[in-house]
Scaffold this motif. Structure first.
Motif, PDB file in Angstrom:
ATOM      1  N   ILE A  48     -45.035  -5.557  -0.795  1.00 23.53           N
ATOM      2  CA  ILE A  48     -46.080  -6.566  -0.991  1.00 23.53           C
ATOM      3  C   ILE A  48     -45.819  -7.334  -2.289  1.00 23.53           C
ATOM      4  O   ILE A  48     -45.866  -8.568  -2.322  1.00 23.53           O
ATOM      5  CB  ILE A  48     -47.476  -5.902  -1.000  1.00 23.53           C
ATOM      6  CG1 ILE A  48     -47.771  -5.270   0.367  1.00 23.53           C
ATOM      7  CG2 ILE A  48     -48.553  -6.916  -1.380  1.00 23.53           C
ATOM      8  CD1 ILE A  48     -48.971  -4.331   0.374  1.00 23.53           C
ATOM      9  N   LYS A  49     -45.515  -6.597  -3.339  1.00 21.12           N
ATOM     10  CA  LYS A  49     -45.243  -7.221  -4.637  1.00 21.12           C
ATOM     11  C   LYS A  49     -44.041  -8.163  -4.548  1.00 21.12           C
ATOM     12  O   LYS A  49     -44.062  -9.266  -5.086  1.00 21.12           O
ATOM     13  CB  LYS A  49     -45.012  -6.142  -5.695  1.00 21.12           C
ATOM     14  CG  LYS A  49     -44.844  -6.691  -7.086  1.00 21.12           C
ATOM     15  CD  LYS A  49     -44.686  -5.574  -8.099  1.00 21.12           C
ATOM     16  CE  LYS A  49     -44.496  -6.165  -9.489  1.00 21.12           C
ATOM     17  NZ  LYS A  49     -44.199  -5.145 -10.485  1.00 21.12           N
ATOM     18  N   MET A  50     -42.999  -7.732  -3.873  1.00 22.69           N
ATOM     19  CA  MET A  50     -41.794  -8.565  -3.728  1.00 22.69           C
ATOM     20  C   MET A  50     -42.109  -9.859  -2.976  1.00 22.69           C
ATOM     21  O   MET A  50     -41.568 -10.918  -3.317  1.00 22.69           O
ATOM     22  CB  MET A  50     -40.699  -7.787  -2.995  1.00 22.69           C
ATOM     23  CG  MET A  50     -40.138  -6.624  -3.776  1.00 22.69           C
ATOM     24  SD  MET A  50     -38.876  -7.091  -4.958  1.00 22.69           S
ATOM     25  CE  MET A  50     -37.620  -7.723  -3.900  1.00 22.69           C
ATOM     26  N   ALA A  51     -42.971  -9.790  -1.975  1.00 22.71           N
ATOM     27  CA  ALA A  51     -43.349 -10.988  -1.228  1.00 22.71           C
ATOM     28  C   ALA A  51     -44.015 -11.994  -2.159  1.00 22.71           C
ATOM     29  O   ALA A  51     -43.727 -13.198  -2.105  1.00 22.71           O
ATOM     30  CB  ALA A  51     -44.277 -10.622  -0.073  1.00 22.71           C
ATOM     31  N   PHE A  52     -44.881 -11.507  -3.028  1.00 20.93           N
ATOM     32  CA  PHE A  52     -45.533 -12.386  -3.996  1.00 20.93           C
ATOM     33  C   PHE A  52     -44.522 -12.969  -4.986  1.00 20.93           C
ATOM     34  O   PHE A  52     -44.565 -14.150  -5.300  1.00 20.93           O
ATOM     35  CB  PHE A  52     -46.617 -11.636  -4.779  1.00 20.93           C
ATOM     36  CG  PHE A  52     -47.905 -11.444  -4.035  1.00 20.93           C
ATOM     37  CD1 PHE A  52     -48.537 -12.500  -3.406  1.00 20.93           C
ATOM     38  CD2 PHE A  52     -48.513 -10.206  -3.988  1.00 20.93           C
ATOM     39  CE1 PHE A  52     -49.747 -12.336  -2.743  1.00 20.93           C
ATOM     40  CE2 PHE A  52     -49.720 -10.016  -3.338  1.00 20.93           C
ATOM     41  CZ  PHE A  52     -50.336 -11.091  -2.714  1.00 20.93           C
ATOM     42  N   GLU A  53     -43.639 -12.132  -5.474  1.00 24.86           N
ATOM     43  CA  GLU A  53     -42.656 -12.597  -6.450  1.00 24.86           C
ATOM     44  C   GLU A  53     -41.733 -13.647  -5.845  1.00 24.86           C
ATOM     45  O   GLU A  53     -41.378 -14.624  -6.518  1.00 24.86           O
ATOM     46  CB  GLU A  53     -41.880 -11.413  -7.027  1.00 24.86           C
ATOM     47  CG  GLU A  53     -42.752 -10.563  -7.939  1.00 24.86           C
ATOM     48  CD  GLU A  53     -42.108  -9.274  -8.405  1.00 24.86           C
ATOM     49  OE1 GLU A  53     -41.098  -8.826  -7.788  1.00 24.86           O
ATOM     50  OE2 GLU A  53     -42.611  -8.684  -9.381  1.00 24.86           O
ATOM     51  N   MET A  54     -41.375 -13.477  -4.596  1.00 27.82           N
ATOM     52  CA  MET A  54     -40.535 -14.471  -3.915  1.00 27.82           C
ATOM     53  C   MET A  54     -41.283 -15.803  -3.755  1.00 27.82           C
ATOM     54  O   MET A  54     -40.666 -16.864  -3.690  1.00 27.82           O
ATOM     55  CB  MET A  54     -40.077 -13.957  -2.549  1.00 27.82           C
ATOM     56  CG  MET A  54     -39.140 -12.771  -2.629  1.00 27.82           C
ATOM     57  SD  MET A  54     -37.588 -13.123  -3.456  1.00 27.82           S
ATOM     58  CE  MET A  54     -36.828 -14.233  -2.306  1.00 27.82           C
ATOM     59  N   ALA A  55     -42.607 -15.733  -3.730  1.00 23.65           N
ATOM     60  CA  ALA A  55     -43.434 -16.935  -3.597  1.00 23.65           C
ATOM     61  C   ALA A  55     -43.778 -17.543  -4.956  1.00 23.65           C
ATOM     62  O   ALA A  55     -44.492 -18.540  -5.026  1.00 23.65           O
ATOM     63  CB  ALA A  55     -44.715 -16.597  -2.829  1.00 23.65           C
ATOM     64  N   GLY A  56     -43.287 -16.934  -6.048  1.00 24.45           N
ATOM     65  CA  GLY A  56     -43.490 -17.512  -7.367  1.00 24.45           C
ATOM     66  C   GLY A  56     -44.602 -16.917  -8.197  1.00 24.45           C
ATOM     67  O   GLY A  56     -45.036 -17.508  -9.182  1.00 24.45           O
ATOM     68  N   ILE A  57     -45.058 -15.726  -7.838  1.00 25.50           N
ATOM     69  CA  ILE A  57     -46.121 -15.068  -8.598  1.00 25.50           C
ATOM     70  C   ILE A  57     -45.504 -14.074  -9.576  1.00 25.50           C
ATOM     71  O   ILE A  57     -44.555 -13.377  -9.260  1.00 25.50           O
ATOM     72  CB  ILE A  57     -47.109 -14.339  -7.655  1.00 25.50           C
ATOM     73  CG1 ILE A  57     -47.864 -15.340  -6.786  1.00 25.50           C
ATOM     74  CG2 ILE A  57     -48.071 -13.434  -8.423  1.00 25.50           C
ATOM     75  CD1 ILE A  57     -48.820 -16.248  -7.531  1.00 25.50           C
ATOM     76  N   GLU A  58     -46.089 -14.008 -10.762  1.00 26.28           N
ATOM     77  CA  GLU A  58     -45.685 -13.051 -11.782  1.00 26.28           C
ATOM     78  C   GLU A  58     -46.889 -12.174 -12.096  1.00 26.28           C
ATOM     79  O   GLU A  58     -48.012 -12.680 -12.216  1.00 26.28           O
ATOM     80  CB  GLU A  58     -45.253 -13.827 -13.025  1.00 26.28           C
ATOM     81  CG  GLU A  58     -44.735 -12.983 -14.155  1.00 26.28           C
ATOM     82  CD  GLU A  58     -44.190 -13.854 -15.271  1.00 26.28           C
ATOM     83  OE1 GLU A  58     -43.027 -14.247 -15.195  1.00 26.28           O
ATOM     84  OE2 GLU A  58     -44.972 -14.163 -16.200  1.00 26.28           O
ATOM     85  N   PHE A  59     -46.662 -10.897 -12.228  1.00 27.39           N
ATOM     86  CA  PHE A  59     -47.743  -9.948 -12.497  1.00 27.39           C
ATOM     87  C   PHE A  59     -47.818  -9.651 -13.986  1.00 27.39           C
ATOM     88  O   PHE A  59     -46.800  -9.456 -14.638  1.00 27.39           O
ATOM     89  CB  PHE A  59     -47.552  -8.668 -11.684  1.00 27.39           C
ATOM     90  CG  PHE A  59     -47.725  -8.915 -10.222  1.00 27.39           C
ATOM     91  CD1 PHE A  59     -48.963  -8.821  -9.634  1.00 27.39           C
ATOM     92  CD2 PHE A  59     -46.653  -9.304  -9.445  1.00 27.39           C
ATOM     93  CE1 PHE A  59     -49.142  -9.100  -8.288  1.00 27.39           C
ATOM     94  CE2 PHE A  59     -46.814  -9.587  -8.098  1.00 27.39           C
ATOM     95  CZ  PHE A  59     -48.063  -9.481  -7.523  1.00 27.39           C
TER      96      PHE A  59
END
Length: 80
Positions: A48-59
């Motif tokens: 799930i985290k990787m999907a967000f990161e691929m979309a340009g999100i940083e945690f």
């Protein structure tokens, strides 16, 4: 990534549960369970985290303030 970061990231991207599930290759029920605070396998959370990161999100870690998310700074183009 914690449940509230998942919700914040989805809102930032304008994604629904089904959009995230498709991108992370998990079921919509899995996303709903995670956002309710249920325990998931660490490999599932990483997907799930990787999907967000691929979309340009940083945690953002909880380092004195609350945990959060933001759009990642665009990477410099190697040709610049």
């Amino acid at each position: 990534m914690i449940a509230v970061q998942c919700k914040m990231a989805r809102v930032a991207l304008g994604w629904g549960v089904r959009d995230l599930a498709k991108s992370a290759k998990v079921s919509p029920d899995t996303i709903a369970r995670f956002e309710r605070g249920e325990h998931l396998r660490s490999a599932t959370i990483e997907s799930i985290k990787m999907a967000f990161e691929m979309a340009g999100i940083e945690f953002i870690d909880e380092n004195g303030g609350g945990a959060g998310v933001r759009f990642a700074k665009p990477k410099a183009d190697a040709s610049d």
